[in-house]
Design a protein around this motif. Structure first.
Motif, short mmCIF file in Angstrom:
data_model
loop_
_atom_site.label_atom_id
_atom_site.label_comp_id
_atom_site.label_asym_id
_atom_site.label_seq_id
_atom_site.Cartn_x
_atom_site.Cartn_y
_atom_site.Cartn_z
N ALA A 26 1.58 0.90 -31.99
CA ALA A 26 2.03 0.57 -33.34
C ALA A 26 2.84 -0.72 -33.36
N ALA A 27 3.65 -0.92 -32.32
CA ALA A 27 4.49 -2.12 -32.26
C ALA A 27 3.67 -3.38 -32.06
N THR A 28 2.42 -3.23 -31.62
CA THR A 28 1.57 -4.40 -31.40
C THR A 28 1.32 -5.16 -32.70
N GLY A 29 1.65 -4.54 -33.85
CA GLY A 29 1.62 -5.28 -35.10
C GLY A 29 2.51 -6.51 -35.03
N GLY A 30 3.60 -6.42 -34.25
CA GLY A 30 4.47 -7.58 -34.07
C GLY A 30 3.81 -8.70 -33.30
N LEU A 31 2.81 -8.36 -32.47
CA LEU A 31 2.10 -9.39 -31.71
C LEU A 31 1.44 -10.39 -32.65
N MET A 32 0.86 -9.90 -33.75
CA MET A 32 0.20 -10.79 -34.71
C MET A 32 1.21 -11.75 -35.32
N SER A 33 2.37 -11.24 -35.67
CA SER A 33 3.41 -12.09 -36.24
C SER A 33 3.83 -13.16 -35.24
N GLY A 34 4.03 -12.74 -33.98
CA GLY A 34 4.41 -13.70 -32.96
C GLY A 34 3.36 -14.77 -32.71
N LEU A 35 2.10 -14.36 -32.68
CA LEU A 35 1.02 -15.32 -32.47
C LEU A 35 0.99 -16.36 -33.58
N ASP A 36 1.20 -15.92 -34.82
CA ASP A 36 1.15 -16.86 -35.94
C ASP A 36 2.37 -17.78 -35.94
#
Length: 465
Positions: A26-36
């Motif tokens: 679920a926390a991997t949603g933060g990965l998208m934010s970080g990538l952007d």
């Protein structure tokens, strides 16, 4: 009977392991934010050159993501309430994939801004839903670390994007910088499909048995699962909706305002000034070419390490002591950077010191305001108003983020580096005071107890007692 303790220990470990795996997914949603956040730092100069973008246009290429995220945060509350936290995350992941591919194929400043806005929409949904979901599946003793994992994934995403940007920068391949981050988006969507529904959302929808089954898998004993179901049930007996609670209950309005203030503190502390414009800041220090990019990648690595440390400390030291340490350190680091810039960065020692101060600033934020603001915002809202409360605080995060992104280059040009960094230092000093006066310590306290204290009218800084 002699085997009972070992069987209990095995059950505890199994439940804890399942919770960790679900939490990481679920926390991997933060990965998208970080990538952007990370990708635009390295791609911006190449995009500006390709499309002959002005300073104003560059600021909006950066900030279009935040504008989209603000809209996504508003949408997320409705999506998470209607279809559940799980499907809101899936929708966010799909939008992220479309947006990143759109940026890779863009042909003008306007098309790039549209693609960035779509990616922002996805990130706004994830930024609302991931911490909410994590707070609802975690036990009270692991909640801080679990939600902080979301921030860890943001830092991992930033670091991966910085590395990717650095490698592609040797040949100016900015389209690949955007295109390659669609791959983690695809993996995220696949992973989320295997997540269980939030037990609190299931209870809100009257699906009590399903909620009990989820909690039985996630808690060490059936007794704990049943006790949590009863606690959620008691909260849901209140008949007010989030909007109704907002108009009718002054205590809920207090938690709303605190959540919004916390998100403003996180963004105006200045973290994304560094994340969005790191190569430009290092250019001020005299670094050129790929040296700028590698310095930026080092900053991303420090960001990850410090966030890992925060996850280990948040449920041991508590929220407020770590915030005190973070805001005071950021004040000193940015104040020193302002002084350094005012005296010039001609020598090699001054340049190294500049990089060191930025690393200290990044580490301080990553250990404090970065993860802990998300933790606190997910903890302080009552269950009947949690969707609305987190929607408004997340919206505030992205609006504040956009203000920072759209104004930094103009501030830098108007005030100069010393005054700009001095302003950031002064804001962090103010946030230290706000933490002392308003922020509660919530370590080891159940969401239900925090809500009881809030609704009893206790001072905001005391609702975790």
């Amino acid at each position: 009977m002699p085997n009972q303790p070992s069987l209990q220990t095995e059950t505890d470990s199994s439940a804890h392991f399942r919770t960790i795996i679900i939490g990481i997914l679920a926390a991997t949603g933060g990965l998208m934010s970080g990538l952007d956040i990370g990708v635009i730092s390295g791609a911006l100069d190449f995009v500006a050159e390709a499309f002959h973008a002005s300073t104003f246009a560059q600021e909006w290429i950066v900030s279009a993501m935040m504008a989209g995220a603000a809209i996504g945060a508003i949408m997320a509350g409705w999506l998470a309430r209607l279809g559940g936290r799980k499907w809101a995350l899936v929708i966010g992941g799909v939008l992220f994939i479309i947006g990143s591919v759109g940026c890779a194929l863009s042909w003008s400043v306007s098309s790039m801004i549209c693609g960035r806005g779509l990616m922002g929409l996805a990130i706004g949904i994830a930024a609302f839903t991931s911490p909410l979901y994590l707070s609802e599946i975690a036990s009270e003793n692991s909640r801080g670390a679990m939600i902080s994992t979301y921030q860890l994934m943001i830092t991992v995403g930033i670091f991966l994007a910085f590395i990717s940007d650095t490698l592609f920068s040797y040949h100016g391949q900015w389209r690949w910088m955007f295109g390659v981050i669609a791959i983690p988006g695809v993996l995220f969507v696949i992973g989320v499909l295997f997540l269980p529904y939030s037990p609190r959302w299931l209870m809100m929808k009257g699906r009590r048995q399903e909620a009990l089954e989820v909690l039985t898998d996630l808690r060490p004993t059936p007794h704990e699962a049943h006790a949590e179901i009863r606690a959620i049930d008691e909260q849901l007996q209140q008949r007010q909706s989030g909007i109704g609670l907002l108009w009718q209950n002054a205590n809920f309005r207090r938690s709303i305002l605190l959540g919004m203030l916390l998100q403003m503190m996180q963004q105006f502390a200045g973290i994304n000034v560094v994340m969005y414009y790191a190569p430009k800041i290092f250019a001020l220090a005299g670094f050129v070419g790929t040296a700028q990019m590698w310095c930026t990648a080092i900053i991303g690595f420090v960001n990850v390490l410090a966030t890992v440390a925060a996850i280990g400390l948040v449920d041991r030291w508590g929220r407020k002591p770590i915030l005190y340490a973070g805001f005071s350190t950021m004040t000193v680091a940015m104040g020193a950077l302002a002084l350094l810039n005012s005296h010039g960065l001609d020598g090699q020692a001054a340049k190294v010191l500049c990089v060191f101060l930025i690393m200290i600033f990044i580490a301080a934020h990553a250990m404090s305001a970065g993860p802990l603001i998300w933790v606190l915002c997910s903890e302080i809202q009552p269950i009947k108003g949690r969707d609305l409360g987190i929607t408004l605080s997340t919206l505030t995060n992205w609006v504040s983020n956009m203000i920072v992104g759209v104004s930094f280059l103009s501030l830098l040009n108007a005030l100069g580096a010393p005054m700009t960094f001095g302003l950031i230092a002064a804001l962090n000093a103010v946030f230290f005071v706000f933490t002392r006066l308003l922020v509660p310590e919530t370590r080891g306290v159940s969401l239900e107890k925090i809500e009881q204290n809030l609704m009893a009218g206790k001072k905001l800084r005391d609702i975790g007692r």
